[in-house]
Write a protein that holds these residues in place. Structure first.
Motif, PDB file in Angstrom:
ATOM      1  N   PRO A  58     106.144  95.455 137.847  1.00  0.00           N
ATOM      2  CA  PRO A  58     105.110  95.348 138.336  1.00  0.00           C
ATOM      3  C   PRO A  58     104.314  95.531 139.847  1.00  0.00           C
ATOM      4  N   GLU A  59     103.283  95.726 140.159  1.00  0.00           N
ATOM      5  CA  GLU A  59     103.035  95.857 141.506  1.00  0.00           C
ATOM      6  C   GLU A  59     102.674  94.705 141.613  1.00  0.00           C
ATOM      7  N   ASN A  60     102.632  93.994 142.609  1.00  0.00           N
ATOM      8  CA  ASN A  60     102.291  92.419 143.110  1.00  0.00           C
ATOM      9  C   ASN A  60     101.744  92.423 144.456  1.00  0.00           C
ATOM     10  N   LYS A  61     101.935  91.561 145.638  1.00  0.00           N
ATOM     11  CA  LYS A  61     101.751  91.243 146.748  1.00  0.00           C
ATOM     12  C   LYS A  61     102.415  91.740 147.856  1.00  0.00           C
ATOM     13  N   ASN A  62     103.911  91.993 147.274  1.00  0.00           N
ATOM     14  CA  ASN A  62     105.457  92.511 148.330  1.00  0.00           C
ATOM     15  C   ASN A  62     104.801  93.940 147.950  1.00  0.00           C
ATOM     16  N   TYR A  63     105.276  94.177 147.026  1.00  0.00           N
ATOM     17  CA  TYR A  63     105.123  95.915 146.213  1.00  0.00           C
ATOM     18  C   TYR A  63     104.029  96.235 147.342  1.00  0.00           C
ATOM     19  N   ALA A  64     102.692  96.087 147.440  1.00  0.00           N
ATOM     20  CA  ALA A  64     100.986  96.020 148.141  1.00  0.00           C
ATOM     21  C   ALA A  64     101.648  96.466 150.364  1.00  0.00           C
ATOM     22  N   GLU A  65     102.797  95.200 149.956  1.00  0.00           N
ATOM     23  CA  GLU A  65     102.954  94.830 151.804  1.00  0.00           C
ATOM     24  C   GLU A  65     104.128  96.180 151.861  1.00  0.00           C
ATOM     25  N   LEU A  66     104.736  96.254 150.529  1.00  0.00           N
ATOM     26  CA  LEU A  66     105.704  97.581 150.948  1.00  0.00           C
ATOM     27  C   LEU A  66     105.019  98.800 151.618  1.00  0.00           C
ATOM     28  N   LEU A  67     104.141  98.802 150.710  1.00  0.00           N
ATOM     29  CA  LEU A  67     102.667 100.200 150.255  1.00  0.00           C
ATOM     30  C   LEU A  67     102.389 100.378 152.339  1.00  0.00           C
ATOM     31  N   ARG A  68     102.150  98.844 152.623  1.00  0.00           N
ATOM     32  CA  ARG A  68     101.311  98.920 153.768  1.00  0.00           C
ATOM     33  C   ARG A  68     102.469  98.623 154.812  1.00  0.00           C
ATOM     34  N   LEU A  69     103.569  98.763 155.007  1.00  0.00           N
ATOM     35  CA  LEU A  69     104.301  99.563 156.102  1.00  0.00           C
ATOM     36  C   LEU A  69     104.762 100.642 156.201  1.00  0.00           C
ATOM     37  N   LEU A  70     105.062 101.640 154.484  1.00  0.00           N
ATOM     38  CA  LEU A  70     104.645 102.092 154.494  1.00  0.00           C
ATOM     39  C   LEU A  70     103.692 103.247 155.077  1.00  0.00           C
ATOM     40  N   ASN A  71     102.607 103.059 154.980  1.00  0.00           N
ATOM     41  CA  ASN A  71     101.138 103.841 155.568  1.00  0.00           C
ATOM     42  C   ASN A  71     101.824 103.450 156.832  1.00  0.00           C
ATOM     43  N   ASN A  72     101.603 102.798 157.501  1.00  0.00           N
ATOM     44  CA  ASN A  72     101.884 102.238 159.002  1.00  0.00           C
ATOM     45  C   ASN A  72     103.062 102.803 159.259  1.00  0.00           C
ATOM     46  N   TRP A  73     103.966 103.884 158.623  1.00  0.00           N
ATOM     47  CA  TRP A  73     104.848 104.330 159.995  1.00  0.00           C
ATOM     48  C   TRP A  73     105.531 104.447 160.560  1.00  0.00           C
ATOM     49  N   GLY A  74     106.230 104.721 161.756  1.00  0.00           N
ATOM     50  CA  GLY A  74     106.224 103.902 163.166  1.00  0.00           C
ATOM     51  C   GLY A  74     106.028 103.460 163.917  1.00  0.00           C
ATOM     52  N   LYS A  75     105.002 102.486 163.186  1.00  0.00           N
ATOM     53  CA  LYS A  75     104.284 101.443 163.945  1.00  0.00           C
ATOM     54  C   LYS A  75     105.168 100.068 163.892  1.00  0.00           C
ATOM     55  N   ASP A  76     105.504  99.028 164.843  1.00  0.00           N
ATOM     56  CA  ASP A  76     106.255  98.147 165.554  1.00  0.00           C
ATOM     57  C   ASP A  76     105.730  97.087 163.769  1.00  0.00           C
ATOM     58  N   TYR A  77     106.641  96.180 163.705  1.00  0.00           N
ATOM     59  CA  TYR A  77     106.809  95.382 162.429  1.00  0.00           C
ATOM     60  C   TYR A  77     104.915  94.738 162.838  1.00  0.00           C
ATOM     61  N   LYS A  78     105.234  93.777 163.796  1.00  0.00           N
ATOM     62  CA  LYS A  78     104.123  93.481 163.717  1.00  0.00           C
ATOM     63  C   LYS A  78     102.814  94.212 163.743  1.00  0.00           C
ATOM     64  N   ASN A  79     101.986  95.286 163.733  1.00  0.00           N
ATOM     65  CA  ASN A  79     101.520  95.627 163.802  1.00  0.00           C
ATOM     66  C   ASN A  79     100.881  96.781 162.796  1.00  0.00           C
ATOM     67  N   ALA A  80     102.437  96.816 162.308  1.00  0.00           N
ATOM     68  CA  ALA A  80     102.838  97.978 160.481  1.00  0.00           C
ATOM     69  C   ALA A  80     101.536  96.961 159.773  1.00  0.00           C
ATOM     70  N   THR A  81     101.939  95.079 160.028  1.00  0.00           N
ATOM     71  CA  THR A  81     101.898  94.651 158.488  1.00  0.00           C
ATOM     72  C   THR A  81     100.702  93.797 158.766  1.00  0.00           C
ATOM     73  N   THR A  82     100.140  94.372 159.880  1.00  0.00           N
ATOM     74  CA  THR A  82      98.356  94.385 160.568  1.00  0.00           C
ATOM     75  C   THR A  82      97.479  95.291 160.273  1.00  0.00           C
ATOM     76  N   GLY A  83      98.287  96.565 160.171  1.00  0.00           N
ATOM     77  CA  GLY A  83      96.988  97.114 160.040  1.00  0.00           C
ATOM     78  C   GLY A  83      96.792  97.973 158.692  1.00  0.00           C
TER      79      GLY A  83
END
Length: 166
Positions: free
Chosen positions: A135-160
């Motif tokens: 099931p989807e949860n906060k960590n799954y949502a965080e992985l989607l956030r990383l995917l949608n911010n691919w190419g950014k460094d980790y800090k900016n991707a996690t806050t993007g």
């Protein structure tokens, strides 16, 4: 002037050394220690303090501290160190024997590591597996956030911007 600088540096080192004496719940709190350094954008110093605590502190939850050390190293763009600490938080045994929570953590940590490594095919494979098995949860949502911010460094991707409705 040199004396004042010495006092400032000494008090900072003293405060960090005091952190090693705290219980982990205090060491982990938002008001002191590694999180305080993080709020000041001193990510590498924050990670180093966590490392020191892991070696000499009153550790109650090693996995949590390793994860946070990994995050701080990733924020500091020290990817090799970040991967080392992220890697200490998961194993294939969690996936096999950890139930749904263990499997979810395995995919989350493995996916985050794939992001740091810039391995997009592996990262996308992990998201597909999660989608079909968990099931989807906060960590799954965080992985989607990383995917949608691919190419950014980790800090900016996690806050993007996540790019999806929550």
């Amino acid at each position: 002037m040199k004396f004042i600088l010495f006092l400032l540096l000494s008090s900072s080192l003293f405060a960090q050394n005091n952190c090693l004496k705290y219980q982990q719940r205090v060491f982990d709190s938002d008001t002191c220690c590694w999180r305080k350094l993080s709020k000041e954008n001193k990510f590498e110093a924050s990670a180093e303090l966590i490392k020191e605590y892991l070696e000499n502190g009153n550790v109650e939850n090693r996995m949590s501290l390793n994860w946070h050390a990994g995050q701080m190293f990733a924020f500091a763009r020290k990817d090799k160190e970040a991967l080392k600490y992220f890697g200490k938080t998961y194993s294939i045994f969690q996936k096999w024997f950890g139930g749904e929570d263990g499997k979810a953590w395995y995919y989350f940590a493995k996916g985050t590591s794939a992001f740091i490594k810039r391995d997009k095919p592996k990262f996308e494979k992990i998201i597909r597996k999660w989608k079909t098995k968990l099931p989807e949860n906060k960590n799954y949502a965080e992985l989607l956030r990383l995917l949608n911010n691919w190419g950014k460094d980790y800090k900016n991707a996690t806050t993007g911007n996540s790019g999806f409705a929550q």
